[in-house]
Design an enzyme around this catalytic site. Structure first.
Site, PDB file in Angstrom:
ATOM      1  N   SER A   1       8.487 -23.029   7.186  1.00 55.20           N
ATOM      2  CA  SER A   1       7.521 -23.886   6.512  1.00 55.20           C
ATOM      3  C   SER A   1       7.092 -24.983   7.457  1.00 55.20           C
ATOM      4  CB  SER A   1       8.173 -24.511   5.291  1.00 55.20           C
ATOM      5  OG  SER A   1       9.224 -25.342   5.720  1.00 55.20           O
ATOM      6  N   LYS A   2       5.986 -25.610   7.098  1.00 52.73           N
ATOM      7  CA  LYS A   2       5.435 -26.654   7.928  1.00 52.73           C
ATOM      8  C   LYS A   2       6.389 -27.842   8.000  1.00 52.73           C
ATOM      9  CE  LYS A   2       1.077 -28.647   9.120  1.00 52.73           C
ATOM     10  NZ  LYS A   2       1.334 -28.453  10.522  1.00 52.73           N
ATOM     11  N   ARG A   3       7.065 -28.077   6.884  1.00 52.59           N
ATOM     12  CA  ARG A   3       7.926 -29.243   6.830  1.00 52.59           C
ATOM     13  C   ARG A   3       9.008 -29.223   7.918  1.00 52.59           C
ATOM     14  NH1 ARG A   3      10.701 -29.210   1.897  1.00 52.59           N
ATOM     15  NH2 ARG A   3       9.152 -27.712   1.225  1.00 52.59           N
ATOM     16  N   GLN A   4       9.530 -28.048   8.212  1.00 56.17           N
ATOM     17  CA  GLN A   4      10.657 -27.983   9.146  1.00 56.17           C
ATOM     18  C   GLN A   4      10.248 -27.854  10.609  1.00 56.17           C
ATOM     19  OE1 GLN A   4      14.094 -25.885   8.418  1.00 56.17           O
ATOM     20  NE2 GLN A   4      14.149 -26.273   6.229  1.00 56.17           N
ATOM     21  N   GLY A   5       8.999 -27.971  10.881  1.00 55.30           N
ATOM     22  CA  GLY A   5       8.583 -27.874  12.274  1.00 55.30           C
ATOM     23  C   GLY A   5       7.134 -27.453  12.317  1.00 55.30           C
TER      24      GLY A   5
END
Ligand code: GLU
Length: 522
Positions: free
Chosen positions: A271-275
């Site tokens: 996901s975008k949140r993790q990288g």
């Protein structure tokens, strides 16, 4: 056998996603490996998610990465393409177009009308509110979200015509047969089965007149004579609808290959949140395109048992790739692996290439901006690069940990001392370095010579007999007496490349001046 044809079918929602690159790459590799065609079409029917400029960005990224297409959407018109109606700078090349879904609305409408006529699809006038209520009730009762066919069962032919005449908003839904098991042989997952009782009557045509992904994608793949649909696993649940559409249209279905999910290190969905997931960001952050391609190729594939090679060019990947070595299990995105692959690709660059590719990154850095013209010269930078090359994992790191090459160093007497050296010994050591270095001519000021001469001097017996015993005990430690204060003078850092390398980069004049300056302060 028909010529193999694959397609990459991104939606223009902003940028090329790392998962999108993986799909595009596998489609490309499979087509090229088998002497087939690879094409790019654009799925822009979801107007809510559409982002201005995204089509162009996708093409630029694919071009930059070297994933050339035989056909479809392009930004240049070398091959006499058609100018796109909806995107001013875009051309469509090939005889199976349009390759942009928003340009095919009439075609989709014609096909969906045919389905309605044959009883395979039906009008639905349900309002969003009703559908929402139905869905929340189903969720509450832990039932699958399946449309209850209200409009199929309760709206007469007469009412349909009346509603259409009155311009009532409508959608068109596929009629899924009940009590059937749909089976597909996926090229990666083997046989997959779906119970149609769990499949909803999906919408094919939306109330805005645009087709849904399902309808458009099947019509395109048929029109474009796609033989292999290779795409992410998230599309696997759509398979029963797609199979039914091929059946209803009386078309032969292509082969399907669903690629494993991409996962974060903690095994959650990437996901975008993790990288970062935008390929453009990786490029901006100093990853080489060769490294990205190489890394992404291994996200779900390997060249088979016994193969130990890990660094592959795009051409080598074409040679090696096959679908049988694509895994079913999710592929973990490990940035450390990408860093390692990137470092390997950086090592392969010539100094000229490394210079050209690093310069834009250096030009962004404050320490570079503030440096003198001399220290920005091509020659000087290339020397720095030649000693940094093997230590870099990323182009954005260039110069970062060796900023002393760009500016003066601070005087720090404690840092200069080797072990318990007193001021006098420290001064003597630096004076010895100065004498040795003064005697090296400009022509002899090479990395190899500096190392040879300074090492010889460092190995000489210390002058004071008291120190001799200690130096004999640890020979390598003895070298430190000469080399540590010199290196610390030149760099002002606890850690840095060797004094020979630093002196070589700095040049004779600057090296002597840093030494004299420091000696003067002790
Ligand atoms: N537009 C879809 C996507 O962006 C393509 C799915 C497919 O390849 O059929 O993932």
């Amino acid at each position: 056998m028909n010529k193999i044809r694959t397609r990459f079918a991104p939606s223009p929602t902003g940028y090329l996603h790392i998962g999108g690159l993986r799909t595009a790459l596998y489609d490309y590799l499979f087509a090229k490996k088998n002497g087939g065609d690879f094409l790019l079409k654009i799925e822009d029917t979801d107007r809510k998610r559409f982002v201005e400029g995204a089509v162009e960005k996708l093409i630029i990224s694919l071009d930059f990465l070297g994933l050339e297409r035989n056909e479809g959407v392009m930004l240049n018109n070398n091959t006499n393409g058609q100018e796109s109606k909806n995107y001013p700078r875009v051309f469509e090349v090939g005889e199976y177009g349009p390759y942009i879904q928003s340009e095919k609305l009439e075609i989709y409408k014609k096909h969906v009308d045919e389905l309605v006529k044959n009883g395979h699809a039906y009008y639905c006038f349900c309002e969003p509110k009703r559908l929402e209520e139905m869905r929340s009730e189903q969720t509450a009762q832990k039932q699958p979200p399946i449309y209850d066919r209200f409009c199929l069962q309760n709206v007469s032919e007469e009412e349909i015509n009346k509603n259409l005449k009155n311009n009532c908003p409508y959608t068109i839904r596929i009629k899924v047969p009940h009590d059937e098991i749909i089976e597909v042989d996926d090229e990666i997952r083997g046989r997959v089965k779906f119970n149609t009782n769990l499949v909803t009557d999906q919408i094919l045509l939306k109330s805005d007149g645009f087709p849904t992904y399902h309808l458009a994608s099947i019509i395109d793949d048929h029109d474009m004579q796609i033989t292999h649909v290779i795409r992410g696993e998230e599309w696997l649940p759509s398979i029963p609808i797609h199979i039914l559409l091929y059946r209803y249209f009386n078309w032969e279905a292509p082969k399907f290959a669903h690629l494993p999910l991409l996962l974060n290190l903690d095994k959650s969905k990437l996901s975008k949140r993790q990288g970062d997931v935008a390929v453009e960001d990786y490029i901006k952050n100093g990853y080489l395109k060769e490294a990205l391609i190489n890394f992404v190729a291994f996200l779900g594939w390997n060249p088979g048992k016994g193969e130990t090679q890990e660094i592959f060019t795009l051409e080598e990947l074409v040679e090696k790739f096959d679908l049988t070595h694509v895994h079913k299990a999710g592929a973990v995105f490990d940035i450390k692996k990408l860093d390692w692959i990137n470092s390997q690709w950086i090592k392969k660059l010539s100094i000229e290439e490394l210079y050209q590719k690093s310069l834009p990154f250096l030009e962004e850095k404050e320490f570079y901006k503030n440096a003198s013209a001399e220290k920005k010269s091509e020659d000087y930078i290339k020397k720095i690069l030649s000693i940094e090359q093997d230590r870099l994992t990323n182009l954005s790191e260039v110069g970062e940990s060796n900023q002393f090459f760009f500016r003066d160093t601070n005087f720090d007497k404690e840092l200069l001392r080797w072990k318990d050296m007193n001021d006098e010994d420290l001064k003597k050591s630096l004076e010895k370095s100065l004498r040795v270095l003064e005697n090296i001519t400009d022509e002899n000021w090479t990395r190899e010579n500096l190392e040879k001469i300074l090492m010889e001097k460092a190995d000489e017996k210390p002058a004071s007999p008291a120190r001799l015993a200690g130096a004999m005990a640890k020979r390598a430690g003895g070298r430190g007496e000469l080399l540590w204060p010199l290196r610390a003078t030149l760099t002002g850092e606890k850690k840095s490349p060797s004094p020979f390398e630093c002196a070589w980069v700095l040049g004779k004049e600057e090296t002597l001046s840093r030494l004299k300056n420091t000696i003067g302060k002790i």
